[in-house]
Design a protein around this motif. Structure first.
Motif, PDB file in Angstrom:
ATOM      1  N   HIS A 149       0.627  -1.337  -0.028  1.00 43.79           N
ATOM      2  CA  HIS A 149       0.043  -0.125   0.144  1.00 43.79           C
ATOM      3  C   HIS A 149       0.826   1.152  -0.108  1.00 43.79           C
ATOM      4  CE1 HIS A 149      -4.151  -2.054   0.498  1.00 43.79           C
ATOM      5  NE2 HIS A 149      -3.198  -2.952   1.122  1.00 43.79           N
ATOM      6  N   HIS A 150       2.337   1.074  -0.282  1.00 47.14           N
ATOM      7  CA  HIS A 150       3.219   2.203  -0.200  1.00 47.14           C
ATOM      8  C   HIS A 150       3.118   3.037   0.729  1.00 47.14           C
ATOM      9  CE1 HIS A 150       3.387   1.100  -4.763  1.00 47.14           C
ATOM     10  NE2 HIS A 150       1.993   1.272  -4.803  1.00 47.14           N
ATOM     11  N   LEU A 151       2.851   2.391   2.229  1.00 48.56           N
ATOM     12  CA  LEU A 151       2.938   3.105   3.358  1.00 48.56           C
ATOM     13  C   LEU A 151       4.503   3.187   4.033  1.00 48.56           C
ATOM     14  CD1 LEU A 151      -0.265   1.343   4.913  1.00 48.56           C
ATOM     15  CD2 LEU A 151       0.079   3.743   4.194  1.00 48.56           C
ATOM     16  N   PRO A 152       4.877   4.063   4.694  1.00 45.45           N
ATOM     17  CA  PRO A 152       6.271   4.022   5.241  1.00 45.45           C
ATOM     18  C   PRO A 152       6.214   3.106   6.553  1.00 45.45           C
ATOM     19  CG  PRO A 152       4.895   5.877   5.749  1.00 45.45           C
ATOM     20  CD  PRO A 152       4.195   5.380   4.874  1.00 45.45           C
ATOM     21  N   ILE A 153       7.386   2.690   6.491  1.00 45.60           N
ATOM     22  CA  ILE A 153       7.798   1.766   7.760  1.00 45.60           C
ATOM     23  C   ILE A 153       9.039   1.874   8.429  1.00 45.60           C
ATOM     24  CG2 ILE A 153       8.411  -0.293   6.333  1.00 45.60           C
ATOM     25  CD1 ILE A 153       5.928  -0.738   9.208  1.00 45.60           C
ATOM     26  N   GLN A 154       9.199   1.763   9.732  1.00 50.45           N
ATOM     27  CA  GLN A 154      10.384   2.022  10.229  1.00 50.45           C
ATOM     28  C   GLN A 154      10.874   0.906  11.362  1.00 50.45           C
ATOM     29  OE1 GLN A 154      10.974   6.580  11.085  1.00 50.45           O
ATOM     30  NE2 GLN A 154       8.743   6.313  11.509  1.00 50.45           N
ATOM     31  N   ASP A 155      12.184   0.942  11.619  1.00 50.27           N
ATOM     32  CA  ASP A 155      12.654  -0.153  12.616  1.00 50.27           C
ATOM     33  C   ASP A 155      13.220   0.637  13.962  1.00 50.27           C
ATOM     34  OD1 ASP A 155      12.370  -2.982  11.285  1.00 50.27           O
ATOM     35  OD2 ASP A 155      13.328  -1.384   9.567  1.00 50.27           O
ATOM     36  N   PHE A 156      13.081   0.095  14.712  1.00 52.28           N
ATOM     37  CA  PHE A 156      13.740   0.399  16.092  1.00 52.28           C
ATOM     38  C   PHE A 156      14.416  -0.934  16.895  1.00 52.28           C
ATOM     39  CE2 PHE A 156      13.500   1.033  20.802  1.00 52.28           C
ATOM     40  CZ  PHE A 156      14.361   2.392  20.828  1.00 52.28           C
ATOM     41  N   VAL A 157      15.545  -0.588  17.226  1.00 48.71           N
ATOM     42  CA  VAL A 157      16.296  -1.483  18.387  1.00 48.71           C
ATOM     43  C   VAL A 157      17.001  -0.686  19.420  1.00 48.71           C
ATOM     44  CG1 VAL A 157      18.536  -1.704  17.041  1.00 48.71           C
ATOM     45  CG2 VAL A 157      17.714  -3.361  18.546  1.00 48.71           C
ATOM     46  N   VAL A 158      16.831  -0.814  20.546  1.00 48.36           N
ATOM     47  CA  VAL A 158      17.388   0.016  21.658  1.00 48.36           C
ATOM     48  C   VAL A 158      18.914  -0.113  21.543  1.00 48.36           C
ATOM     49  CG1 VAL A 158      17.678  -1.666  23.548  1.00 48.36           C
ATOM     50  CG2 VAL A 158      17.046   0.699  23.893  1.00 48.36           C
ATOM     51  N   ARG A 159      19.792   0.717  22.062  1.00 46.22           N
ATOM     52  CA  ARG A 159      21.111   0.900  22.073  1.00 46.22           C
ATOM     53  C   ARG A 159      21.330  -0.224  23.062  1.00 46.22           C
ATOM     54  NH1 ARG A 159      24.188   6.008  21.430  1.00 46.22           N
ATOM     55  NH2 ARG A 159      25.531   5.049  23.250  1.00 46.22           N
ATOM     56  N   ASN A 160      22.629  -0.641  22.729  1.00 40.41           N
ATOM     57  CA  ASN A 160      23.229  -1.767  23.697  1.00 40.41           C
ATOM     58  C   ASN A 160      23.639  -1.222  25.156  1.00 40.41           C
ATOM     59  OD1 ASN A 160      23.003  -4.069  21.715  1.00 40.41           O
ATOM     60  ND2 ASN A 160      24.917  -3.584  20.843  1.00 40.41           N
ATOM     61  N   ASP A 161      23.678  -0.231  25.046  1.00 41.13           N
ATOM     62  CA  ASP A 161      23.980   0.429  26.587  1.00 41.13           C
ATOM     63  C   ASP A 161      22.962   0.753  27.208  1.00 41.13           C
ATOM     64  OD1 ASP A 161      23.683   2.716  24.742  1.00 41.13           O
ATOM     65  OD2 ASP A 161      25.934   3.326  25.459  1.00 41.13           O
ATOM     66  N   MET A 162      21.796   0.725  26.725  1.00 42.26           N
ATOM     67  CA  MET A 162      20.362   1.118  27.448  1.00 42.26           C
ATOM     68  C   MET A 162      19.455   0.101  27.587  1.00 42.26           C
ATOM     69  SD  MET A 162      19.681   4.625  25.355  1.00 42.26           S
ATOM     70  CE  MET A 162      18.429   5.106  26.351  1.00 42.26           C
ATOM     71  N   GLY A 163      18.871   0.222  28.859  1.00 39.42           N
ATOM     72  CA  GLY A 163      17.828  -0.905  28.943  1.00 39.42           C
ATOM     73  C   GLY A 163      16.562  -0.805  28.045  1.00 39.42           C
ATOM     74  N   CYS A 164      15.965  -1.873  27.698  1.00 36.83           N
ATOM     75  CA  CYS A 164      14.698  -1.945  26.486  1.00 36.83           C
ATOM     76  C   CYS A 164      13.273  -2.011  27.562  1.00 36.83           C
ATOM     77  CB  CYS A 164      14.948  -3.055  25.867  1.00 36.83           C
ATOM     78  SG  CYS A 164      13.591  -2.986  24.423  1.00 36.83           S
ATOM     79  N   GLY A 165      12.535  -1.461  26.992  1.00 37.98           N
ATOM     80  CA  GLY A 165      11.080  -1.412  27.455  1.00 37.98           C
ATOM     81  C   GLY A 165      10.727  -2.676  26.998  1.00 37.98           C
ATOM     82  N   SER A 166       9.236  -2.848  27.171  1.00 40.25           N
ATOM     83  CA  SER A 166       8.542  -3.866  26.852  1.00 40.25           C
ATOM     84  C   SER A 166       7.071  -3.677  26.612  1.00 40.25           C
ATOM     85  CB  SER A 166       8.737  -5.307  27.684  1.00 40.25           C
ATOM     86  OG  SER A 166       8.267  -6.262  27.110  1.00 40.25           O
ATOM     87  N   THR A 167       6.304  -4.579  25.967  1.00 45.42           N
ATOM     88  CA  THR A 167       4.904  -4.484  25.825  1.00 45.42           C
ATOM     89  C   THR A 167       4.183  -5.618  26.182  1.00 45.42           C
ATOM     90  OG1 THR A 167       5.005  -5.280  23.630  1.00 45.42           O
ATOM     91  CG2 THR A 167       5.687  -2.975  23.706  1.00 45.42           C
ATOM     92  N   ILE A 168       2.804  -5.492  25.655  1.00 45.55           N
ATOM     93  CA  ILE A 168       2.068  -7.019  25.908  1.00 45.55           C
ATOM     94  C   ILE A 168       2.309  -7.838  25.018  1.00 45.55           C
ATOM     95  CG2 ILE A 168       0.149  -5.507  26.827  1.00 45.55           C
ATOM     96  CD1 ILE A 168      -1.591  -5.880  23.985  1.00 45.55           C
ATOM     97  N   GLY A 169       3.230  -7.653  23.807  1.00 43.26           N
ATOM     98  CA  GLY A 169       3.611  -8.524  23.007  1.00 43.26           C
ATOM     99  C   GLY A 169       4.140 -10.062  23.282  1.00 43.26           C
ATOM    100  N   PRO A 170       5.212  -9.787  24.180  1.00 42.34           N
ATOM    101  CA  PRO A 170       5.775 -10.936  24.603  1.00 42.34           C
ATOM    102  C   PRO A 170       4.941 -11.572  25.777  1.00 42.34           C
ATOM    103  CG  PRO A 170       7.670  -9.058  24.795  1.00 42.34           C
ATOM    104  CD  PRO A 170       6.066  -8.695  24.379  1.00 42.34           C
TER     105      PRO A 170
END
Length: 478
Positions: free
Chosen positions: A400-421
């Motif tokens: 559908h020609h929609l933009p999409i992006q990626d995110f990964v947290v820095r290795n020296d920072m903690g990562c939040g979470s979601t209901i996904g896992p």
């Protein structure tokens, strides 16, 4: 020369209306119910049998009035077919009233609150605050007593958490603001002298409530009772929270931003709900659908999801089981088959690149406002995305020609979470973690981009309409 007015997309205006109608999770669910009913969804009760479910029909149920699950059954659905789900959450960090909120000191009436979630609490100072939530009201009719659940919202600002003047805190410039959540996050309701002079608690016959309920200021109870259309002594209990009275709005010099509280995560809740409603709006919408399209909006994500109405509860699994069983109760293995054919989009707002803190993002993963939905990755499974689920979601965007992006947290920072896992591990369902980019997450006043609202809605709608066909072409465990 005056600049030309910038047109606001209908979906953006609709989101702003949703936000302004939803100061609490209870109100968000109530607004979702209103929209679902208007779109032809029928309400179910978890306390009753679901024997009458039919292909081509649309349903929803609530749990605790703070979680809501809506679904549309494909006309070609058969027990064992998959569920195409978007999951989000209705709660946001806030200050909730304590069970005993009455605080009197220094000649002030104050209200005791407790912190809910990981809020940026300094943003709550010097804001025009009010209260909203739900109350349990005792009602008498024809000699019989019943107890009603009512939503309340005091519209005008009635509280404030004042900051300490810099003249009394000379170290703030060098050491920064240091907040003691117990001592400093206590909103002022009124002065004791003015309360006594006006005798507001004597109005509407509320003197009796003062002697019966010593947990809360009679003045506060009177405000709540007025909204609940009852007497103060008819209030049995309540769950109330502080809310900012400043409305959500489209803003910025180019009208490209939304300034609002609770974007995390009412923005994703709204976009998923609207996508479900619009993707099932016509009689032909479900004619060729063999699966079940579902939106699940949970409470208590901000505090870990471990509650009867959180994503850690059996709420989603119960729904999948009951829907499957209502079409074939004789084969107990159909649910396991259905789960392996299902897919979950865990939709929770993402961190956009901050122009003043650019070092907080990993160099190759810097989501931008207006850049479309963000696929979240984490090798340690703080997000549930894998190559297969990311591909499926990305492929829908590319179609559908929609933009999409990626995110990964820095290795020296903690990562939040979601209901996904939580749902991926608890249910066993394939999951992709995504979200629209935003700034000021967990502030009392957040911001996101109007283009990303449109992108999110269109992406979710396409997911509902095309997942069945796309998934049939993906071969993994074969």
């Amino acid at each position: 020369m005056a600049s030309a007015a910038v047109a606001v997309a209908p979906v953006v205006s609709d989101l702003v209306d949703f936000l302004n109608a939803s100061p609490t999770a209870f109100h968000a669910v109530d607004e979702a119910k209103r929209r679902l009913k208007a779109a032809g969804f029928s309400q179910l009760s978890e306390r009753e049998e679901w024997a009458g479910l039919q292909p081509g029909r649309k349903y929803f149920f609530t749990r605790n009035h703070s979680t809501i699950v809506a679904f549309a059954i494909g006309a070609k659905y058969a027990a064992g077919n998959g569920f195409h789900i978007i999951g989000a959450h209705t709660d946001s960090p806030c200050l909730k009233l304590k069970p005993v909120s009455k605080v009197t000191k220094g000649g002030y009436l104050e209200v005791g609150v407790q912190t809910y979630g990981g809020g940026l609490w300094y943003t709550w100072f010097d804001r025009d605050l009010t209260v909203a939530g739900r109350v349990i009201v005792r009602e008498k009719k024809d000699g019989a007593v019943s107890y009603a659940h009512k939503l309340v919202r005091v519209q005008e600002p009635v509280m404030r958490i004042p900051t300490l003047a810099i003249h009394l805190d000379r170290n703030i410039s060098s050491e920064g603001l240091k907040i003691n959540n117990q001592n400093h996050l206590v909103p002022v309701l009124a002065t004791s002298v003015k309360n006594e002079m006006q005798k507001l608690v004597a109005e509407n016959g509320s003197e009796s409530s003062e002697s019966k309920n010593t947990k809360h200021h009679p003045l506060l109870l009177q405000l709540i009772a007025k909204e609940a259309n009852c007497k103060p002594d008819e209030i049995c209990d309540f769950e109330l929270q502080l809310c900012d009275t400043q409305p959500s709005t489209v803003a910025g010099a180019m009208k490209e931003f939304i300034f609002s509280g609770r974007l995390d995560n009412l923005c994703m809740s709204f976009c998923s709900l609207k996508a479900l409603i619009e993707s099932t709006s016509s009689e032909e919408s479900l004619a060729h659908e063999s699966g079940v399209r579902m939106v699940a909006l949970f409470d208590h994500e901000e505090v870990g999801s471990d509650s009867a109405q959180g994503a850690g509860s059996p709420a989603m699994l119960d729904a999948l089981s009951r829907i499957t069983g209502s079409f074939n109760s004789s084969n107990s293995k159909l649910l396991e088959k259905a789960i392996q054919r299902s897919f979950l989009v865990s939709a929770d707002m993402a961190h956009a690149l901050h122009p003043n803190y650019m070092d907080k993002h990993e160099e190759n993963h810097q989501p931008k406002l207006h850049g479309g939905l963000v696929i979240k990755h984490n090798a340690n499974q703080r997000y549930a995305t894998n190559a297969v689920t990311a591909f499926i979601f990305r492929e829908i965007a590319e179609r559908h020609h929609l933009p999409i992006q990626d995110f990964v947290v820095r290795n020296d920072m903690g990562c939040g979470s979601t209901i996904g896992p939580i749902l991926a591990s608890g249910v066993g369902i394939r999951t992709v973690d995504i979200g629209a980019p935003q700034l000021s997450m967990h502030s009392i006043r957040e911001m996101c981009a109007v283009d990303d609202i449109k992108h999110s809605y269109e992406h979710f709608k396409a997911y509902f309409e095309e997942f069945t066909e796309l998934d049939s072409k993906v071969k993994v465990d074969c």
